[in-house]
Design an enzyme around this catalytic site. Structure first.
Site, PDB file in Angstrom:
ATOM      1  N   CYS A  64       0.845  -1.186   0.000  1.00  0.00           N
ATOM      2  CA  CYS A  64       0.000   0.000   0.000  1.00  0.00           C
ATOM      3  C   CYS A  64       0.880   1.235   0.000  1.00  0.00           C
ATOM      4  O   CYS A  64       1.903   1.286   0.686  1.00  0.00           O
ATOM      5  CB  CYS A  64      -0.938   0.084   1.195  1.00  0.00           C
TER       6      CYS A  64
ATOM      7  N   ARG B  85       3.770  -0.440  -4.840  1.00  0.00           N
ATOM      8  CA  ARG B  85       3.516  -0.935  -3.482  1.00  0.00           C
ATOM      9  C   ARG B  85       2.180  -1.666  -3.378  1.00  0.00           C
ATOM     10  O   ARG B  85       1.884  -2.302  -2.368  1.00  0.00           O
ATOM     11  CB  ARG B  85       3.522   0.223  -2.492  1.00  0.00           C
TER      12      ARG B  85
ATOM     13  N   TRP C 144      -2.848  -2.738  -1.592  1.00  0.00           N
ATOM     14  CA  TRP C 144      -2.527  -4.167  -1.726  1.00  0.00           C
ATOM     15  C   TRP C 144      -3.375  -4.833  -0.651  1.00  0.00           C
ATOM     16  O   TRP C 144      -3.113  -4.675   0.539  1.00  0.00           O
ATOM     17  CB  TRP C 144      -1.044  -4.408  -1.487  1.00  0.00           C
TER      18      TRP C 144
ATOM     19  N   ASN D  31      -1.552   2.295   5.757  1.00  0.00           N
ATOM     20  CA  ASN D  31      -0.714   1.184   5.291  1.00  0.00           C
ATOM     21  C   ASN D  31      -0.318   0.408   6.536  1.00  0.00           C
ATOM     22  O   ASN D  31       0.196   1.008   7.485  1.00  0.00           O
ATOM     23  CB  ASN D  31       0.513   1.756   4.559  1.00  0.00           C
ATOM     24  N   GLY D  32      -0.552  -0.904   6.530  1.00  0.00           N
ATOM     25  CA  GLY D  32      -0.206  -1.708   7.706  1.00  0.00           C
ATOM     26  C   GLY D  32      -1.364  -2.621   8.054  1.00  0.00           C
ATOM     27  O   GLY D  32      -2.255  -2.858   7.229  1.00  0.00           O
TER      28      GLY D  32
ATOM     29  N   GLU E 164      17.876 -17.503  -7.628  1.00  0.00           N
ATOM     30  CA  GLU E 164      17.424 -16.163  -8.018  1.00  0.00           C
ATOM     31  C   GLU E 164      16.820 -16.168  -9.437  1.00  0.00           C
ATOM     32  O   GLU E 164      15.786 -15.532  -9.676  1.00  0.00           O
ATOM     33  CB  GLU E 164      18.605 -15.179  -7.913  1.00  0.00           C
TER      34      GLU E 164
ATOM     35  N   LYS F 228      12.986 -15.142 -10.358  1.00  0.00           N
ATOM     36  CA  LYS F 228      12.638 -14.112 -11.342  1.00  0.00           C
ATOM     37  C   LYS F 228      11.599 -14.659 -12.311  1.00  0.00           C
ATOM     38  O   LYS F 228      10.624 -14.002 -12.613  1.00  0.00           O
ATOM     39  CB  LYS F 228      13.875 -13.656 -12.145  1.00  0.00           C
TER      40      LYS F 228
ATOM     41  N   GLU G 288       8.072 -15.234 -10.594  1.00  0.00           N
ATOM     42  CA  GLU G 288       7.313 -14.070 -10.119  1.00  0.00           C
ATOM     43  C   GLU G 288       6.798 -13.181 -11.247  1.00  0.00           C
ATOM     44  O   GLU G 288       5.768 -12.538 -11.092  1.00  0.00           O
ATOM     45  CB  GLU G 288       8.108 -13.244  -9.109  1.00  0.00           C
TER      46      GLU G 288
ATOM     47  N   HIS H 136      19.109 -36.795  -5.710  1.00  0.00           N
ATOM     48  CA  HIS H 136      18.443 -37.125  -4.448  1.00  0.00           C
ATOM     49  C   HIS H 136      16.944 -36.859  -4.511  1.00  0.00           C
ATOM     50  O   HIS H 136      16.305 -36.682  -3.477  1.00  0.00           O
ATOM     51  CB  HIS H 136      19.108 -36.351  -3.302  1.00  0.00           C
TER      52      HIS H 136
ATOM     53  N   LYS I  56       5.986  -4.308  -4.007  1.00  0.00           N
ATOM     54  CA  LYS I  56       7.431  -4.111  -3.913  1.00  0.00           C
ATOM     55  C   LYS I  56       7.929  -4.146  -2.476  1.00  0.00           C
ATOM     56  O   LYS I  56       8.990  -4.664  -2.178  1.00  0.00           O
ATOM     57  CB  LYS I  56       7.758  -2.757  -4.557  1.00  0.00           C
TER      58      LYS I  56
HETATM   59  C1  F6R Z   1      11.898 -10.489  -5.827  1.00  0.00           C
HETATM   60  C2  F6R Z   1      11.833  -9.463  -4.818  1.00  0.00           C
HETATM   61  C3  F6R Z   1      11.516  -9.860  -3.431  1.00  0.00           C
HETATM   62  C4  F6R Z   1      12.300  -8.992  -2.430  1.00  0.00           C
HETATM   63  C5  F6R Z   1      11.820  -9.307  -1.007  1.00  0.00           C
HETATM   64  C6  F6R Z   1      12.612  -8.545   0.024  1.00  0.00           C
HETATM   65  O1  F6R Z   1      12.247  -9.972  -7.065  1.00  0.00           O
HETATM   66  O2  F6R Z   1      12.034  -8.310  -5.094  1.00  0.00           O
HETATM   67  O3  F6R Z   1      11.739 -11.202  -3.216  1.00  0.00           O
HETATM   68  O4  F6R Z   1      13.654  -9.250  -2.567  1.00  0.00           O
HETATM   69  O5  F6R Z   1      10.469  -8.977  -0.885  1.00  0.00           O
HETATM   70  O6  F6R Z   1      12.487  -7.179  -0.158  1.00  0.00           O
HETATM   71  P1  F6R Z   1      13.551  -6.183   0.471  1.00  0.00           P
HETATM   72  O7  F6R Z   1      14.848  -6.434  -0.167  1.00  0.00           O
HETATM   73  O8  F6R Z   1      12.992  -4.825   0.166  1.00  0.00           O
HETATM   74  O9  F6R Z   1      13.566  -6.471   1.936  1.00  0.00           O
END
Ligand code: F6R
Length: 609
Positions: free
Chosen positions: A2, A27, A74, A100-101, A482, A486, A489, A505, A604
């Site tokens: 949010c 957000r 969100w 937000n929260g 990673e 990517k 997501e 395994h 984000k």
């Molecule tokens: C994936 C991504 C998330 C963040 C995670 C932690 O692309 O961006 O997995 O890495 O939500 O976020 P931060 O780094 O802001 O604590």
């Protein structure tokens, strides 16, 4: 999660708030709303879906005011719908709130307020705040907000306005970020600075528990003890252009392409040329404190966790200090064994991830020395840690983290070398060689970025694939994780990363011609082992995409598609190898028609548990 924006001044608040919300849309993007005071009355517009829907709504049903608040949501409590979209009002419609929260005790508060004849219009936790303020409102919005907050448990960043007092916005924060932007005869409020950059660079970050009254020409801040306090004013070095797409189709593509510069920005000023020394001014650990470190404990979530996993190899190899890596949401409930000899490192792009922040507070309670690696200046994690190492990557807007990841890795390389040189576990010669190699990385990244056309062609072959396996070994194993993250997501393809040696395994049972395998096979001490793993997957029908070094002829026979990256020292190879994986996920997502920058169900900044 949010985004909230507030404004008071001479401009049309609707425009300022809408522009700010656009910058915060990453957000949350389930629904959005704006409320202003117009002719002594609250006027509110809310719409389900992305911000453009709100824009259309406002265009056909105009509102205007010099004071207002807005929100991009969100969903946590209550589905995305117009009724559940913020701002929320009290029964009289004279008070509006954005939040937000999570208000953890909202169920009992709601029951109580309903008994007191308050009428609720949404399923949200936030609406109780509006009704609580109404309950305590006796002509003073600030006093009413303070009284309301005494009843609330949970996390909040909130803004409230009342049409009975159009001279102020009242804001409060606890465990969710809020920043005040300072202007001339106007002031701004936002969840983070990116919403403010086009208006001001002068900001005040509120501390946890602060309540503030924001007028056109004044700001009063009160701490948890209701004492009037002054919080330091800071200048933000980011500029508004950095938060724009600058001709790129997506923020993610722009941010991938920025990595030549951003990795350089992370190490700039932190390497002394004359003495071949790593200088980390913001890390105040003395030689003695470093020699007393018994263990390193890294804590993070998601992509940042993968940066931590990579760093484990480096810390153990180069400093000899046992290192563990924890997912923040697990760490905080796991009774971690931590004391003042343990160095805890918290990695977070946003610096606002709720679990990472809670884990940091836990480590501090246990007297651990803490270091934060953050991108967002002034964020909660960066302010609460004993030491902070900023990544200086500029705003990262794409929900999928790319440049922040390589920035985190670069910051971690510096920290490892800083500790190793203080502990003298590496020689001067080794450090000098490392510095030369690190300085060369941006050039190598730039060469790697030129592979995008080739990677796009390969991505075309796999756009209809339903599943994927990513394999690597040793220091590149976290890069396989990673790469898989990517892909899943942003393109919603089920992808899993494994240490290649683990395949036998169990996971190898998944392999047949419908399961493509992406393998990192760059030069390393485990190169021959990875070649065997490639053979094993190929023998079972998998199509293999190999990331290998330029000039590797063998790999052409062993794999179906090759991405040839420039060679770098093995310990720095994660910085290069991750880039083709970012591009691959990006192109597959675009080809599938997915929303690259705002993938479904994600936000984000994960400011709730
Ligand atoms: C994936 C991504 C998330 C963040 C995670 C932690 O692309 O961006 O997995 O890495 O939500 O976020 P931060 O780094 O802001 O604590």
């Amino acid at each position: 999660m949010c985004g909230i924006v507030g404004y008071i001044g001479k401009k049309n608040a609707v425009d300022v708030i809408y522009n700010g919300l656009q910058k915060l849309e990453y957000r949350g993007y389930d629904s959005a709303g704006i409320a202003v005071i117009e002719n002594g009355k609250i006027e509110r517009r809310r719409s389900v879906g992305k911000l453009v829907n709100l824009q259309k709504n406002i265009k056909s049903n105009k509102i205007f005011g010099n004071i207002g608040i807005g929100h991009t949501r969100w969903a946590t409590h209550g589905k995305p719908s117009e009724e559940n979209a913020h701002p929320h009002t009290d029964c009289s419609g004279k008070i509006v709130v954005v939040h937000n929260g999570i208000i953890e005790n909202y169920v009992s508060l709601k029951k109580q307020l309903q008994k007191e004849k308050h009428k609720f219009a949404s399923e949200t936790d936030t609406e109780v705040v509006a009704h609580l303020i109404e309950k305590y409102y006796k002509g003073d919005l600030l006093a009413a907000v303070k009284s309301a907050l005494k009843n609330i448990e949970g996390a909040y960043a909130l803004c409230a306005i009342s049409c009975e007092d159009s001279s102020r916005v009242v804001v409060a924060r606890k465990d969710a970020p809020l920043v005040i932007g300072l202007g001339k005869e106007e002031n701004f409020i936002a969840s983070d600075v990116s919403a403010l950059l086009q208006y001001t660079k002068d900001v005040i970050f509120l501390e946890n528990g602060d309540v503030a009254e924001i007028k056109e020409n004044s700001i009063k801040i009160f701490d948890t003890k209701n004492k009037k306090v002054t919080r330091a004013q800071q200048k933000i070095l980011w500029n508004a252009i950095q938060a724009e797409k600058c001709g790129y189709k997506h923020f993610m593509l722009k941010e991938i392409n920025e990595q030549t510069q951003t990795t350089q920005d992370t190490f700039r000023g932190r390497i002394s040329d004359e003495e071949n020394k790593i200088i980390l001014q913001s890390v105040k650990l003395t030689k003695e404190e470093i020699s007393n470190i018994s263990r390193i404990c890294i804590v993070a979530c998601g992509t940042s966790y993968h940066a931590g996993l990579t760093a484990k190899f480096l810390f153990e190899k180069l400093t000899g200090i046992p290192t563990e890596v924890n997912i923040a949401s697990e760490f905080r409930y796991a009774n971690p064994v931590i004391d003042n000899k343990v160095l805890t490192i918290f990695i977070s792009q946003s610096g606002e991830t709720a679990d990472t922040l809670a884990a940091l507070r836990l480590a501090k309670e246990k007297k651990s020395k803490t270091v934060a690696i953050c991108n967002v200046v002034g964020s909660s994690v960066s302010r609460e840690a004993d030491n902070v190492l900023y990544t200086h990557c500029g705003p990262e807007i794409g929900v999928a983290s790319t440049k922040a990841f390589t920035g985190q890795l670069t910051a971690l390389y510096l920290l490892v070398m800083f500790i190793a040189s203080k502990k003298q576990t590496i020689s001067k010669k080794q450090l000098a060689k490392f510095i030369v190699n690190l300085r060369d990385v941006p050039k190598k990244i730039s060469e790697t970025l030129k592979l995008s056309t080739k990677i796009k062609e390969i991505a075309k072959m796999f756009q209809n694939t339903k599943q994927f396996i990513y394999l690597a070994r040793n220091i590149n194993y976290p890069i396989a994780l990673e790469g898989a993250l990517k892909l899943k997501e942003i393109s919603y393809i089920y992808a899993e990363g494994y240490p290649a040696g683990e395949m036998k395994h169990g996971p190898i049972a998944l392999i047949d011609e419908t399961m493509p395998v992406m393998v990192i096979a760059t030069k390393s001490k485990v190169y021959d082992k990875i070649l065997s793993n490639i053979e094993e997957a190929k023998a079972r029908g998998a199509k293999i995409i190999a990331i290998a070094n330029k000039g590797n002829k063998d790999i052409v026979k062993k794999s179906d598609y090759q991405i040839f990256v420039p060679e770098v020292d093995e310990i720095l190879s994660p910085l290069i190898n991750v880039i083709p994986l970012q591009f691959f996920a990006y192109f597959v997502s675009v080809m599938k028609g997915c929303d690259v920058d705002q993938p479904r169900n994600l936000a984000k900044s994960v400011t709730v548990e």
